[in-house]
Write a protein that holds these residues in place. Structure first.
Motif, PDB file in Angstrom:
ATOM      1  N   PHE A   3      -0.938   6.887 -10.099  1.00 21.88           N
ATOM      2  CA  PHE A   3      -1.447   8.249 -10.157  1.00 21.88           C
ATOM      3  C   PHE A   3      -2.567   8.355 -11.182  1.00 21.88           C
ATOM      4  N   SER A   4      -2.339   7.789 -12.364  1.00 24.73           N
ATOM      5  CA  SER A   4      -3.321   7.919 -13.449  1.00 24.73           C
ATOM      6  C   SER A   4      -4.662   7.284 -13.100  1.00 24.73           C
ATOM      7  N   LYS A   5      -4.664   6.251 -12.279  1.00 27.66           N
ATOM      8  CA  LYS A   5      -5.901   5.562 -11.888  1.00 27.66           C
ATOM      9  C   LYS A   5      -6.606   6.269 -10.733  1.00 27.66           C
ATOM     10  N   THR A   6      -5.886   7.135 -10.039  1.00 30.96           N
ATOM     11  CA  THR A   6      -6.435   7.828  -8.879  1.00 30.96           C
ATOM     12  C   THR A   6      -7.234   9.058  -9.281  1.00 30.96           C
ATOM     13  N   ARG A   7      -6.789   9.721 -10.348  1.00 32.46           N
ATOM     14  CA  ARG A   7      -7.489  10.925 -10.796  1.00 32.46           C
ATOM     15  C   ARG A   7      -8.944  10.607 -11.126  1.00 32.46           C
ATOM     16  N   GLY A   8      -9.835  11.456 -10.626  1.00 33.30           N
ATOM     17  CA  GLY A   8     -11.260  11.288 -10.890  1.00 33.30           C
ATOM     18  C   GLY A   8     -11.991  10.411  -9.889  1.00 33.30           C
ATOM     19  N   ARG A  88       9.547  16.216 -17.373  1.00 31.72           N
ATOM     20  CA  ARG A  88      10.830  15.592 -17.739  1.00 31.72           C
ATOM     21  C   ARG A  88      11.516  15.066 -16.497  1.00 31.72           C
ATOM     22  N   VAL A  89      12.349  14.048 -16.678  1.00 29.89           N
ATOM     23  CA  VAL A  89      13.108  13.432 -15.593  1.00 29.89           C
ATOM     24  C   VAL A  89      14.583  13.655 -15.862  1.00 29.89           C
ATOM     25  N   LEU A  90      15.284  14.153 -14.849  1.00 35.81           N
ATOM     26  CA  LEU A  90      16.726  14.383 -14.924  1.00 35.81           C
ATOM     27  C   LEU A  90      17.393  13.734 -13.730  1.00 35.81           C
ATOM     28  N   ILE A 103       3.122   6.950 -12.045  1.00 36.61           N
ATOM     29  CA  ILE A 103       3.813   6.758 -10.774  1.00 36.61           C
ATOM     30  C   ILE A 103       3.007   5.760  -9.954  1.00 36.61           C
ATOM     31  N   ALA A 104       3.684   4.731  -9.460  1.00 38.62           N
ATOM     32  CA  ALA A 104       3.045   3.759  -8.573  1.00 38.62           C
ATOM     33  C   ALA A 104       3.347   4.159  -7.133  1.00 38.62           C
ATOM     34  N   PHE A 105       2.302   4.077  -6.281  1.00 35.05           N
ATOM     35  CA  PHE A 105       2.491   4.408  -4.871  1.00 35.05           C
ATOM     36  C   PHE A 105       1.732   3.405  -4.015  1.00 35.05           C
ATOM     37  N   ALA A 106       2.173   3.268  -2.760  1.00 40.80           N
ATOM     38  CA  ALA A 106       1.503   2.372  -1.821  1.00 40.80           C
ATOM     39  C   ALA A 106       0.191   3.022  -1.390  1.00 40.80           C
ATOM     40  N   TYR A 116       7.471   5.476 -13.605  1.00 39.42           N
ATOM     41  CA  TYR A 116       7.484   4.885 -14.941  1.00 39.42           C
ATOM     42  C   TYR A 116       7.753   6.007 -15.932  1.00 39.42           C
ATOM     43  N   THR A 117       8.874   5.901 -16.627  1.00 37.85           N
ATOM     44  CA  THR A 117       9.259   6.952 -17.563  1.00 37.85           C
ATOM     45  C   THR A 117       9.280   6.397 -18.985  1.00 37.85           C
ATOM     46  N   ALA A 118       9.442   7.305 -19.921  1.00 35.03           N
ATOM     47  CA  ALA A 118       9.510   6.919 -21.328  1.00 35.03           C
ATOM     48  C   ALA A 118      10.731   6.039 -21.602  1.00 35.03           C
ATOM     49  N   LEU A 119      11.722   6.087 -20.705  1.00 32.37           N
ATOM     50  CA  LEU A 119      12.945   5.306 -20.913  1.00 32.37           C
ATOM     51  C   LEU A 119      13.115   4.172 -19.907  1.00 32.37           C
ATOM     52  N   GLY A 120      12.055   3.839 -19.174  1.00 32.59           N
ATOM     53  CA  GLY A 120      12.140   2.723 -18.235  1.00 32.59           C
ATOM     54  C   GLY A 120      11.675   3.092 -16.842  1.00 32.59           C
TER      55      GLY A 120
END
Length: 142
Positions: A3-8, A88-90, A103-106, A116-120
């Motif tokens: 996701f982070s690489k897709t923005r822009g 946050r993730v619950l 987040i990795a996506f195909a 990918y979260t702060a805890l794994g």
């Protein structure tokens, strides 16, 4: 793809190489655990949401859509967008699992592969829901 690489990234048509704008964000459909829409900025008269089925490929330098016609054929009303990165993730039981870092996506199907979260890492197939308060995942099996 992340996701982070897709923005822009610029969004262009395959046939005409026409610019449709840039990727501002991605909208997740939690029911299918996949990317449902690209949210665009700098659209200059085009729709600001593009259905994933109009996407031909996502690469490191651009997002290619099938055609301008495919891009404009997107439904008038895109689903509600909730920011995924930083939320946050619950688990479904309310157990905290940090916040979403990426987040990795195909890149062809849009299927969510890994959160990918702060805890794994969490497998994308555990995704249950995404709202304004949290991203909810299925608890790991004991």
């Amino acid at each position: 793809m992340f996701f982070s690489k897709t923005r822009g990234l610029p969004v262009i048509t395959a046939g005409e190489a026409a610019s449709l704008g840039t990727v501002a964000d991605l909208t997740i459909d939690a029911h299918t655990a996949s990317v449902a829409y690209l949210r665009l900025s700098g659209t200059s008269g085009h729709a600001d949401a593009l259905a994933w089925n109009a996407v031909e490929a996502v690469g490191p330098d651009a997002v290619i859509v099938h055609s301008r016609i495919a891009a404009e054929a997107a439904p008038d009303k895109a689903p509600v967008h909730h920011e995924a990165l930083g939320i946050r993730v619950l688990t479904e039981h309310g157990v905290e699992h940090g916040t979403v870092k990426d987040i990795a996506f195909a890149p062809t199907s849009g299927r969510i592969l890994t959160l990918y979260t702060a805890l794994g890492e969490i497998s994308g197939d555990r995704l249950l829901g995404l709202g304004s308060y949290a991203l909810v995942v299925r608890a790991p099996r004991s």
